[in-house]
Design an enzyme around this catalytic site. Sequence first.
Site, PDB file in Angstrom:
ATOM      1  CG  HIS A  36     -13.855   4.182  -2.788  1.00 23.64           C
ATOM      2  ND1 HIS A  36     -12.597   3.768  -2.410  1.00 23.64           N
ATOM      3  CD2 HIS A  36     -14.699   3.684  -1.846  1.00 23.64           C
ATOM      4  CE1 HIS A  36     -12.666   3.053  -1.304  1.00 23.64           C
ATOM      5  NE2 HIS A  36     -13.930   2.981  -0.945  1.00 23.64           N
TER       6      HIS A  36
ATOM      7  CG  ASN B 201     -10.976  -1.083  -1.081  1.00 21.99           C
ATOM      8  OD1 ASN B 201     -12.067  -0.955  -1.614  1.00 21.99           O
ATOM      9  ND2 ASN B 201     -10.660  -0.506   0.066  1.00 21.99           N
TER      10      ASN B 201
ATOM     11  NE  ARG C  72      -3.474   2.487   2.606  1.00 23.46           N
ATOM     12  CZ  ARG C  72      -4.437   2.714   3.488  1.00 23.46           C
ATOM     13  NH1 ARG C  72      -4.756   1.789   4.372  1.00 23.46           N
ATOM     14  NH2 ARG C  72      -5.108   3.850   3.500  1.00 23.46           N
TER      15      ARG C  72
ATOM     16  NE  ARG D 229      -5.656   6.499   6.621  1.00 17.05           N
ATOM     17  CZ  ARG D 229      -6.140   7.013   7.746  1.00 17.05           C
ATOM     18  NH1 ARG D 229      -5.805   8.226   8.125  1.00 17.05           N
ATOM     19  NH2 ARG D 229      -6.980   6.330   8.500  1.00 17.05           N
TER      20      ARG D 229
ATOM     21  CB  CYS E 135     -17.659   0.297  -0.202  1.00 18.98           C
ATOM     22  SG  CYS E 135     -16.866   1.823   0.295  1.00 18.98           S
ATOM     23  CG  ASP E 136     -16.401   1.303   5.558  1.00 16.11           C
ATOM     24  OD1 ASP E 136     -15.859   1.605   4.481  1.00 16.11           O
ATOM     25  OD2 ASP E 136     -15.853   1.462   6.655  1.00 16.11           O
TER      26      ASP E 136
ATOM     27  CE1 TYR F 160     -10.937   6.556  -0.719  1.00 20.13           C
ATOM     28  CE2 TYR F 160     -13.119   6.307   0.229  1.00 20.13           C
ATOM     29  CZ  TYR F 160     -11.761   6.050   0.269  1.00 20.13           C
ATOM     30  OH  TYR F 160     -11.226   5.309   1.285  1.00 20.13           O
TER      31      TYR F 160
HETATM   32  C1  G6P Z   1     -12.916   3.543   3.987  1.00 21.79           C
HETATM   33  C2  G6P Z   1     -13.104   2.918   2.633  1.00 21.79           C
HETATM   34  C3  G6P Z   1     -12.305   1.661   2.537  1.00 21.79           C
HETATM   35  C4  G6P Z   1     -10.864   1.976   2.806  1.00 21.79           C
HETATM   36  C5  G6P Z   1     -10.718   2.609   4.165  1.00 21.79           C
HETATM   37  C6  G6P Z   1      -9.289   3.057   4.403  1.00 21.79           C
HETATM   38  O1  G6P Z   1     -13.466   2.727   4.963  1.00 21.79           O
HETATM   39  O2  G6P Z   1     -14.423   2.638   2.329  1.00 21.79           O
HETATM   40  O3  G6P Z   1     -12.474   1.128   1.261  1.00 21.79           O
HETATM   41  O4  G6P Z   1     -10.075   0.814   2.741  1.00 21.79           O
HETATM   42  O5  G6P Z   1     -11.540   3.729   4.261  1.00 21.79           O
HETATM   43  O6  G6P Z   1      -9.103   3.332   5.738  1.00 21.79           O
HETATM   44  P1  G6P Z   1      -7.645   3.457   6.324  1.00 21.79           P
HETATM   45  O7  G6P Z   1      -7.860   3.879   7.725  1.00 21.79           O
HETATM   46  O8  G6P Z   1      -7.008   2.087   6.205  1.00 21.79           O
HETATM   47  O9  G6P Z   1      -6.942   4.463   5.509  1.00 21.79           O
HETATM   48 MN    MN Z   2     -14.492   1.377   0.474  1.00 20.89          MN
END
Ligand code: G6P
Ligand code: MN
Length: 442
Positions: A202, A150, A96, A285, A172-173, A265
Amino acid sequence: MNENAVKVTIAGGGASHTPGIIQALLESQAKFPVAEIRLYDIDEQKNDDMYVIIKGMLKAFKLENIKLIQTTDPEEGFKQVDFVFSQIRVGDLAMREKDEKIPLKYGLVGQETCGAGGFAYGLRSIKGLLEIVEYVQEYAPDAWILNYTNPESLIAEAVRRKFPHAKMLNACDMTISIEETICRNFGYDRKNWIAQYYGLNHFGWYTSIYDKSLKREVMPEIIEKLQKQPMKVASFNANDQSWQNAWNMLSENLRLFPDYLPNNYLEYYLFPDVVVKSSDSNYTRANYVLDTRVKENHQLAEELRAGQRADFDFDFGEHGNYIVDMAASILNDSHERFMLILPNTGSISNLRHDAVVEVPAYVGRIGAEPVALKEPINNFHKGLMEAQDAAEKLLVDAYFEHSYQKALQAFTLNLAVPSADKAKQVLDALIVANKNYWPKLH
Ligand code: G6P
Ligand code: MN
């Protein structure tokens, strides 16, 4: 033990979101009784940390009758389970970090699911997810796979091409997370909401939010509030500056395009230059997640191993509840409404039928039944979605055909990438960085 109790496997059990999902599971025993939880991961160490934490949670919840298994073996992980919650991350946070940092070197958006980084992740992730689907077809062909892995549109498209009949929901949340943050900022309750939304994953917009308790439409007043002032990060993201930046950008977006409430997004596609300017190419991130969530989970596991801790005080937001609620809606055939990522097949009348869209759907024993929007979508959204969807289709073609040319077209068409020259440079750099993960492109 309830005879309807189910067996659930978390694929990617070692992930730092696992405690949130388990907490939601344990709090949902009345509607979703669980007999067995299996943690499946190829990373034994991380999986063991989660095993220790979840053992502790089972004790704290007085639910030690639930059997807990950790394994790196697919047969043990999937044999005869009823539900698989997938949150695998191929290449883990180390990759990532590369998805985020390599594009930034070329002045491009560096993000895990959007732009060049998202496509890099896609070409890794598709293989991992197809493998999980294969395991499930072999060891638990009746099981439902609920996917959080993802980049979801790419995965949904790839799985549909290879396993068109897979019992899988992609969710997706982000939409509920936006809703929940709005509610915590302005005093609404999203349980009273009927939200109309469409887009790609997104990449979408609310067109209406009806509040059943207030008996009126609330989206215009929410937009007005957000234009005046960005919302503050909710407690489950406390002190998290990158989420605060996302909410700030959402308000910027609304100042230019005030008619619909956008998914945050979209900043990566509509304001890529602004995003790049405010990015730190030395600390992205992935670094933050490693320094916080991942570290904290490991520490917690160590404390539990040393017998120094027995209390848990988690606030995970809706991330865990969403996937558990969906599973419960399947199990109980209760037709609750969720935003899901699925083939268009007519939900959006003026968009190609094989686009992978995110729209509301009712979920029951036979899976998802998406709603059909009452009206065609407008040309602005349609144009943006068509370009991005075509880029995603080209990338999935590139995966299956091992085609460099299709990958280059996909990167060039991605709305977060401004030129073919940049697309080629970043694609070539990502090929090197992903040599252990991507199919060989020629
Ligand atoms: C949201 C998105 C996810 C993503 C996440 C990243 O929940 O819907 O798809 O993976 O954010 O969160 P993070 O804290 O890992 O950056
Ligand atoms: Mn997502």
